[in-house]
Design a protein around this motif. Structure first.
Motif, PDB file in Angstrom:
ATOM      1  N   HIS A 210      -2.467  94.029  23.936  1.00  0.00           N
ATOM      2  CA  HIS A 210      -3.734  93.539  23.378  1.00  0.00           C
ATOM      3  C   HIS A 210      -4.590  92.802  24.404  1.00  0.00           C
ATOM      4  O   HIS A 210      -5.799  92.695  24.243  1.00  0.00           O
ATOM      5  CB  HIS A 210      -3.471  92.581  22.203  1.00  0.00           C
ATOM      6  N   PHE A 211      -3.960  92.276  25.441  1.00  0.00           N
ATOM      7  CA  PHE A 211      -4.666  91.429  26.389  1.00  0.00           C
ATOM      8  C   PHE A 211      -5.136  92.169  27.639  1.00  0.00           C
ATOM      9  O   PHE A 211      -5.851  91.605  28.454  1.00  0.00           O
ATOM     10  CB  PHE A 211      -3.775  90.251  26.788  1.00  0.00           C
ATOM     11  N   VAL A 212      -4.765  93.429  27.798  1.00  0.00           N
ATOM     12  CA  VAL A 212      -5.128  94.200  28.977  1.00  0.00           C
ATOM     13  C   VAL A 212      -6.493  94.843  28.761  1.00  0.00           C
ATOM     14  O   VAL A 212      -6.665  95.670  27.869  1.00  0.00           O
ATOM     15  CB  VAL A 212      -4.067  95.281  29.287  1.00  0.00           C
ATOM     16  N   ASP A 213      -7.462  94.426  29.559  1.00  0.00           N
ATOM     17  CA  ASP A 213      -8.816  95.003  29.531  1.00  0.00           C
ATOM     18  C   ASP A 213      -9.432  95.013  28.132  1.00  0.00           C
ATOM     19  O   ASP A 213     -10.175  95.925  27.775  1.00  0.00           O
ATOM     20  CB  ASP A 213      -8.821  96.432  30.087  1.00  0.00           C
TER      21      ASP A 213
ATOM     22  N   LYS B 176     -13.283  95.508  27.983  1.00  0.00           N
ATOM     23  CA  LYS B 176     -13.754  96.880  28.211  1.00  0.00           C
ATOM     24  C   LYS B 176     -13.479  97.763  26.997  1.00  0.00           C
ATOM     25  O   LYS B 176     -14.319  98.580  26.608  1.00  0.00           O
ATOM     26  CB  LYS B 176     -13.081  97.477  29.442  1.00  0.00           C
ATOM     27  N   ARG B 177     -12.289  97.595  26.386  1.00  0.00           N
ATOM     28  CA  ARG B 177     -11.960  98.412  25.218  1.00  0.00           C
ATOM     29  C   ARG B 177     -12.863  98.073  24.043  1.00  0.00           C
ATOM     30  O   ARG B 177     -13.308  98.954  23.315  1.00  0.00           O
ATOM     31  CB  ARG B 177     -10.488  98.222  24.843  1.00  0.00           C
ATOM     32  N   MET B 178     -13.159  96.789  23.866  1.00  0.00           N
ATOM     33  CA  MET B 178     -14.036  96.374  22.771  1.00  0.00           C
ATOM     34  C   MET B 178     -15.451  96.914  22.993  1.00  0.00           C
ATOM     35  O   MET B 178     -16.073  97.443  22.070  1.00  0.00           O
ATOM     36  CB  MET B 178     -14.064  94.851  22.658  1.00  0.00           C
ATOM     37  N   ALA B 179     -15.943  96.808  24.226  1.00  0.00           N
ATOM     38  CA  ALA B 179     -17.279  97.324  24.540  1.00  0.00           C
ATOM     39  C   ALA B 179     -17.344  98.833  24.318  1.00  0.00           C
ATOM     40  O   ALA B 179     -18.329  99.347  23.772  1.00  0.00           O
ATOM     41  CB  ALA B 179     -17.651  96.976  25.980  1.00  0.00           C
ATOM     42  N   LYS B 180     -16.291  99.529  24.701  1.00  0.00           N
ATOM     43  CA  LYS B 180     -16.256 100.981  24.515  1.00  0.00           C
ATOM     44  C   LYS B 180     -16.289 101.338  23.030  1.00  0.00           C
ATOM     45  O   LYS B 180     -16.974 102.266  22.613  1.00  0.00           O
ATOM     46  CB  LYS B 180     -14.992 101.552  25.166  1.00  0.00           C
ATOM     47  N   GLY B 181     -15.563 100.557  22.225  1.00  0.00           N
ATOM     48  CA  GLY B 181     -15.559 100.789  20.782  1.00  0.00           C
ATOM     49  C   GLY B 181     -16.911 100.533  20.153  1.00  0.00           C
ATOM     50  O   GLY B 181     -17.381 101.307  19.318  1.00  0.00           O
TER      51      GLY B 181
END
Length: 54
Positions: free
Chosen positions: A31-34, A37-42
């Motif tokens: 959950h803590f890795v990048d 970036k994952r949230m922005a991509k979503g």
């Protein structure tokens, strides 16, 4: 953690069965890795699903 993965895949299947436009993407790490970036991509994916003419 395997049960969490199974539950996520099952939920994805249920959404697809209801014709909900969705995508399931697995990323390496936890959950803590990048997460930024994952949230922005979503968010970007979601916003592109419902473009506005503003």
């Amino acid at each position: 953690m395997a049960q969490v993965g199974n539950a996520i895949r099952k939920q994805h299947e249920l959404l697809l069965a209801q014709a909900v436009n969705t995508i399931l993407e697995w990323n390496p790490g936890n959950h803590f890795v990048d997460f930024e970036k994952r949230m922005a991509k979503g968010f970007a994916w979601l916003m592109n699903q419902y473009p506005t003419n503003v």
